[in-house]
Scaffold this motif. Sequence first.
Motif, PDB file in Angstrom:
ATOM      1  N   LEU A 188       0.837  -1.202   0.000  1.00 25.44           N
ATOM      2  CA  LEU A 188       0.000   0.000   0.000  1.00 25.44           C
ATOM      3  C   LEU A 188       0.871   1.250   0.000  1.00 25.44           C
ATOM      4  O   LEU A 188       1.806   1.368   0.792  1.00 25.44           O
ATOM      5  CB  LEU A 188      -0.911   0.020   1.235  1.00 25.44           C
ATOM      6  CG  LEU A 188      -1.832   1.231   1.391  1.00 25.44           C
ATOM      7  CD1 LEU A 188      -2.886   1.247   0.283  1.00 25.44           C
ATOM      8  CD2 LEU A 188      -2.500   1.230   2.765  1.00 25.44           C
ATOM      9  N   VAL A 189       0.551   2.172  -0.910  1.00 24.22           N
ATOM     10  CA  VAL A 189       1.206   3.491  -0.944  1.00 24.22           C
ATOM     11  C   VAL A 189       0.109   4.536  -0.876  1.00 24.22           C
ATOM     12  O   VAL A 189      -0.720   4.638  -1.784  1.00 24.22           O
ATOM     13  CB  VAL A 189       2.047   3.677  -2.222  1.00 24.22           C
ATOM     14  CG1 VAL A 189       2.602   5.104  -2.289  1.00 24.22           C
ATOM     15  CG2 VAL A 189       3.178   2.662  -2.273  1.00 24.22           C
ATOM     16  N   GLU A 190       0.100   5.291   0.201  1.00 23.31           N
ATOM     17  CA  GLU A 190      -0.929   6.323   0.375  1.00 23.31           C
ATOM     18  C   GLU A 190      -0.488   7.677  -0.158  1.00 23.31           C
ATOM     19  O   GLU A 190      -1.319   8.536  -0.441  1.00 23.31           O
ATOM     20  CB  GLU A 190      -1.310   6.435   1.851  1.00 23.31           C
ATOM     21  CG  GLU A 190      -1.964   5.168   2.394  1.00 23.31           C
ATOM     22  CD  GLU A 190      -2.376   5.290   3.841  1.00 23.31           C
ATOM     23  OE1 GLU A 190      -3.577   5.104   4.126  1.00 23.31           O
ATOM     24  OE2 GLU A 190      -1.497   5.580   4.678  1.00 23.31           O
ATOM     25  N   LYS A 191       0.829   7.863  -0.305  1.00 23.75           N
ATOM     26  CA  LYS A 191       1.356   9.111  -0.855  1.00 23.75           C
ATOM     27  C   LYS A 191       2.666   8.814  -1.564  1.00 23.75           C
ATOM     28  O   LYS A 191       3.523   8.116  -1.030  1.00 23.75           O
ATOM     29  CB  LYS A 191       1.579  10.143   0.252  1.00 23.75           C
ATOM     30  CG  LYS A 191       2.027  11.500  -0.273  1.00 23.75           C
ATOM     31  CD  LYS A 191       2.172  12.508   0.856  1.00 23.75           C
ATOM     32  CE  LYS A 191       2.584  13.878   0.325  1.00 23.75           C
ATOM     33  NZ  LYS A 191       2.738  14.870   1.416  1.00 23.75           N
ATOM     34  N   ILE A 192       2.806   9.343  -2.774  1.00 22.41           N
ATOM     35  CA  ILE A 192       4.025   9.114  -3.552  1.00 22.41           C
ATOM     36  C   ILE A 192       5.042  10.185  -3.169  1.00 22.41           C
ATOM     37  O   ILE A 192       4.904  11.353  -3.521  1.00 22.41           O
ATOM     38  CB  ILE A 192       3.727   9.126  -5.059  1.00 22.41           C
ATOM     39  CG1 ILE A 192       2.749   7.991  -5.396  1.00 22.41           C
ATOM     40  CG2 ILE A 192       5.012   8.963  -5.866  1.00 22.41           C
ATOM     41  CD1 ILE A 192       2.276   7.986  -6.833  1.00 22.41           C
ATOM     42  N   THR A 193       6.045   9.773  -2.446  1.00 22.78           N
ATOM     43  CA  THR A 193       7.075  10.662  -1.923  1.00 22.78           C
ATOM     44  C   THR A 193       8.377  10.465  -2.699  1.00 22.78           C
ATOM     45  O   THR A 193       8.518   9.511  -3.479  1.00 22.78           O
ATOM     46  CB  THR A 193       7.328  10.339  -0.441  1.00 22.78           C
ATOM     47  OG1 THR A 193       7.821   8.989  -0.352  1.00 22.78           O
ATOM     48  CG2 THR A 193       6.042  10.457   0.374  1.00 22.78           C
ATOM     49  N   THR A 251       0.833  -3.761  -5.609  1.00 26.91           N
ATOM     50  CA  THR A 251       0.872  -2.515  -4.857  1.00 26.91           C
ATOM     51  C   THR A 251      -0.333  -1.665  -5.209  1.00 26.91           C
ATOM     52  O   THR A 251      -0.608  -1.427  -6.397  1.00 26.91           O
ATOM     53  CB  THR A 251       2.153  -1.709  -5.170  1.00 26.91           C
ATOM     54  OG1 THR A 251       3.301  -2.508  -4.867  1.00 26.91           O
ATOM     55  CG2 THR A 251       2.209  -0.433  -4.340  1.00 26.91           C
ATOM     56  N   LEU A 252      -1.053  -1.211  -4.203  1.00 21.76           N
ATOM     57  CA  LEU A 252      -2.185  -0.312  -4.391  1.00 21.76           C
ATOM     58  C   LEU A 252      -1.769   1.101  -4.018  1.00 21.76           C
ATOM     59  O   LEU A 252      -1.279   1.345  -2.912  1.00 21.76           O
ATOM     60  CB  LEU A 252      -3.368  -0.747  -3.525  1.00 21.76           C
ATOM     61  CG  LEU A 252      -4.521   0.273  -3.389  1.00 21.76           C
ATOM     62  CD1 LEU A 252      -5.163   0.545  -4.751  1.00 21.76           C
ATOM     63  CD2 LEU A 252      -5.563  -0.216  -2.395  1.00 21.76           C
TER      64      LEU A 252
END
Length: 364
Positions: A188-193, A251-252
Amino acid sequence: MSKGRRLVVKLGTGVLTQGVGRLDLRRMSAVCAQVAEARREGFEVVLVSSGAVGLGMGQLGIGVRPKKISSVQKCAAVGQGILIQTWGELFRPHSITVAQILITRDDLDVRQRHKAMRELLDELLACGIVPIINENDCVSAAELNIKFGDNDVLSALVAVLCKADSLVILSTAEGLVDIGGTNKVIPLVEKITPEIRAKALGTKSATAVGGMVTKIKAAEIATSSGCQTHIASGLAENSLIKIIHGENIGTLFTAALGGGGRSSRKRWLAYFGRSIGKIYVDGGAADALRKHGSSLLPAGVLSVAGRFQAGSLVEIVDSSRGFVVARGLAEKSSEEISALAAAPHSEKCGHKEVVVHRDNLAIV
């Protein structure tokens, strides 16, 4: 995923082929069966299919993707017909009609053509037809500055164009791997940093042009517009069905809040029209645009790059952080804005003119 949702599925060359120029008919048939199942469960499906150049390479006995533009065009011209004919034959047992759409950058950037393309996709989906989209390499390969670059980015732009709820990118990669950390797929990726971007690697395939770098870029485009994005292996069995049933594979990347509520015009401003200049602003102006939905006023403008007239599409760049904050239609020419930027701060603050009005501006 909820029923009755719109879904864009991107299929990489490595998923569709067995080596250079040989389609994997078994895997393509499995994709068709999964699309048919998704439609029975209430999903509208758009496919973005790679493979035309690779197929042409195989037919012409070319082992490595050509660097010469006309050779790429030749491969695409030979391979595209084979690709769409194969899709049509494999979907026929499921009583599904397909439509081929070959897109150039201008089809999405030019406002009138953009609108026509969006209406076409809506019409096809309303009739139960599966659009199969690819970049028109026979045309756009000759203009490298207007190419999408790869089908990962194209699929994200198609998802934005047709207001899809989900983008699924199926390739030979199992997902985004936590390189330098657990070395396992990040679920899970909630923000692309910047840290997330650093985990991406390019491709080493002889026929492909993308890689994880372009998949992350695609996820950034789609999620910022309210479209959740999955990156998963297209080599695994029933990947698409598992995703639409909510299984945790690959990956979501979660969608940004509020991104799906943008009008079609705001989406065009944010992602499609070709900008011809840049306006550099200070951190305060950037925050006002991003957090408060303000218009861009002279007080926050530092400098201008490029020459343009009033009404031109420009990028607004946060000078303190070095990234594009927004895109919009300039109310003034580059010369007029440059003059405002050069004025003393006290004088700029007194100007009531608007440099870019919030109605003609979209955050990116």
